[in-house]
Design an enzyme around this catalytic site. Structure first.
Site, PDB file in Angstrom:
ATOM      1  N   ASN A  11       0.862  -1.177   0.000  1.00 44.85           N
ATOM      2  CA  ASN A  11       0.000   0.000   0.000  1.00 44.85           C
ATOM      3  C   ASN A  11       0.902   1.232   0.000  1.00 44.85           C
ATOM      4  OD1 ASN A  11      -1.811   2.055   0.478  1.00 44.85           O
ATOM      5  ND2 ASN A  11      -2.374   1.395   2.560  1.00 44.85           N
ATOM      6  N   TRP A  12       1.012   1.856  -1.163  1.00 44.06           N
ATOM      7  CA  TRP A  12       1.932   3.000  -1.288  1.00 44.06           C
ATOM      8  C   TRP A  12       1.368   4.280  -0.675  1.00 44.06           C
ATOM      9  CZ3 TRP A  12       4.010   2.716  -7.044  1.00 44.06           C
ATOM     10  CH2 TRP A  12       4.890   1.628  -7.146  1.00 44.06           C
ATOM     11  N   LYS A  13       0.094   4.282  -0.359  1.00 44.76           N
ATOM     12  CA  LYS A  13      -0.560   5.491   0.174  1.00 44.76           C
ATOM     13  C   LYS A  13      -0.299   6.673  -0.774  1.00 44.76           C
ATOM     14  CE  LYS A  13      -0.241   3.371   4.638  1.00 44.76           C
ATOM     15  NZ  LYS A  13      -0.162   3.474   6.069  1.00 44.76           N
ATOM     16  N   HIS A  96      -9.671   1.418   4.765  1.00 43.39           N
ATOM     17  CA  HIS A  96      -8.385   1.600   5.453  1.00 43.39           C
ATOM     18  C   HIS A  96      -8.574   2.597   6.599  1.00 43.39           C
ATOM     19  CE1 HIS A  96      -4.285   2.795   6.279  1.00 43.39           C
ATOM     20  NE2 HIS A  96      -3.922   1.646   5.724  1.00 43.39           N
ATOM     21  N   GLU A  98      -6.890   4.986   7.607  1.00 43.26           N
ATOM     22  CA  GLU A  98      -6.636   6.397   7.284  1.00 43.26           C
ATOM     23  C   GLU A  98      -7.845   7.020   6.582  1.00 43.26           C
ATOM     24  OE1 GLU A  98      -2.906   5.723   5.333  1.00 43.26           O
ATOM     25  OE2 GLU A  98      -2.018   5.222   7.282  1.00 43.26           O
ATOM     26  N   GLU A 166      -5.616  -4.601  10.773  1.00 46.20           N
ATOM     27  CA  GLU A 166      -4.571  -3.611  10.992  1.00 46.20           C
ATOM     28  C   GLU A 166      -4.891  -2.799  12.238  1.00 46.20           C
ATOM     29  OE1 GLU A 166      -2.512  -2.469   7.037  1.00 46.20           O
ATOM     30  OE2 GLU A 166      -4.363  -1.322   7.145  1.00 46.20           O
ATOM     31  N   GLY A 172       2.264   2.634  10.704  1.00 47.15           N
ATOM     32  CA  GLY A 172       3.234   3.705  10.513  1.00 47.15           C
ATOM     33  C   GLY A 172       3.944   4.146  11.786  1.00 47.15           C
ATOM     34  N   SER A 212       3.121  -1.760  10.507  1.00 47.00           N
ATOM     35  CA  SER A 212       4.569  -1.838  10.725  1.00 47.00           C
ATOM     36  C   SER A 212       5.171  -3.203  10.381  1.00 47.00           C
ATOM     37  CB  SER A 212       4.917  -1.415  12.154  1.00 47.00           C
ATOM     38  OG  SER A 212       4.567  -0.053  12.353  1.00 47.00           O
ATOM     39  N   GLY A 233       2.726  -0.968   4.319  1.00 43.59           N
ATOM     40  CA  GLY A 233       2.771   0.440   3.936  1.00 43.59           C
ATOM     41  C   GLY A 233       4.205   0.892   3.712  1.00 43.59           C
ATOM     42  N   GLY A 234       4.770   1.543   4.712  1.00 39.69           N
ATOM     43  CA  GLY A 234       6.113   2.138   4.627  1.00 39.69           C
ATOM     44  C   GLY A 234       7.163   1.239   4.002  1.00 39.69           C
TER      45      GLY A 234
HETATM   46  P1  PGA Z   1       2.629   0.583   7.654  1.00 41.26           P
HETATM   47  O1  PGA Z   1       1.183   0.742   7.001  1.00 41.26           O
HETATM   48  O2  PGA Z   1       3.208  -0.721   7.119  1.00 41.26           O
HETATM   49  O3  PGA Z   1       3.411   1.763   7.187  1.00 41.26           O
HETATM   50  O4  PGA Z   1       2.445   0.527   9.129  1.00 41.26           O
HETATM   51  C1  PGA Z   1       0.334  -0.369   6.828  1.00 41.26           C
HETATM   52  C2  PGA Z   1      -0.984   0.073   6.242  1.00 41.26           C
HETATM   53  O5  PGA Z   1      -1.473   1.148   6.594  1.00 41.26           O
HETATM   54  O6  PGA Z   1      -1.582  -0.632   5.399  1.00 41.26           O
END
Ligand code: PGA
Length: 251
Positions: A11-13, A96, A98, A166, A172, A212, A233-234
């Site tokens: 997930n590149w956001k 998600h 966010e 999640e 993050g 994470s 994500g990251g």
């Molecule tokens: P993260 O994000 O790996 O940066 O914690 C995961 C996500 O939000 O899908």
């Protein structure tokens, strides 16, 4: 026991330019083995989706990070499942945290989006998870149960469908859940899914852990019987780090 093919999802956001996207796929294509023992999905922002479809090798599927539930019309700023399908997108992340936190996503809008995705034969990656406050007050199960029940209300599930657990406090932050604890919660999520969609469907549905995930902790998550992969994500932004996560998920 039902065999579930593991899945690694990036997930590149809101990250990457066209040039950065091209460079990511150049490395990924060069280093990814011809056949992987897991499914690989990359979810770039909308601006990079169509290009990514042509840049990615066949075995890498593309996913969007959201969709709107109507197919077309006067909805300024929105993208529909029909449009995603049209450019060759196969998956779509829905709900998600966010989106829930910053953009007013509710279980009701999630419900409409899941239904719209399925109508277009897109595979939803439906996200659930509790906030820090909810976790600390012992409400994790209750929260994910409500998210799932309301998110899936009235929807007849069949075919491919993916869930991601999640914990919001782990996204993050560098503070992942423990593999044992997330395994337990994911096992619980599977029982809730079984009530909504039947035992057989729940047994074959992949449930990912997200929050994470890094190259150095993914193995411990994958060693847990209920965890079928990761939503990353990251650590998915760098192709080398994503590759080592893919390798561990497929091992
Ligand atoms: P993260 O994000 O790996 O940066 O914690 C995961 C996500 O939000 O899908």
């Amino acid at each position: 026991m039902t065999h579930r093919r593991p899945l690694a999802a990036a997930n590149w956001k809101m990250n990457k330019t066209l040039a950065e996207c091209a460079s990511f796929f150049e490395t990924l294509n060069a280093k990814l083995p011809k056949s992987t023992a897991c499914d690989v999905v990359v979810c770039p922002p909308f601006t990079l989706l169509e290009r990514s479809v042509s840049l990615a090798r066949n075995q890498v599927a593309l996913g969007a990070q959201d969709l709107f539930w109507e197919a077309q019309g006067a909805y300024t700023g929105e993208i529909s499942g029909m449009m995603l399908r049209d450019i060759g997108c196969k998956y779509v992340i829905i709900g998600h945290s966010e989106r829930r936190q910053h953009f007013g996503e509710t279980n009701q809008s999630v419900n409409k989006k899941v239904s719209a995705a399925l109508k277009q034969s897109l595979v939803p990656i439906l996200c659930v998870g509790e906030t820090l406050q909810e976790m600390e007050s012992g409400r994790t199960k209750q929260v994910v149960q409500t998210q799932l029940e309301e998110g899936l209300k009235g929807i007849s599930l069949q075919g491919d469908f993916v869930l991601a657990y999640e914990p919001v406090w782990a996204i993050g932050t560098g503070k992942s859940d423990t593999p044992e604890q997330s395994n337990q919660t994911i096992g619980f999520v599977r029982t809730v899914l079984a009530k909504a969609a039947g035992q057989e469907f729940a047994a074959r549905t992949r449930i990912l852990y997200g929050g994470s995930v890094k190259p150095d902790n993914i193995k411990a998550f994958m060693a847990q019987p209920e965890i079928d992969g990761g939503l990353v994500g990251g650590a998915s932004l760098d192709p080398h780090s994503f590759l080592s996560i893919v390798e561990a998920i497929g091992a």
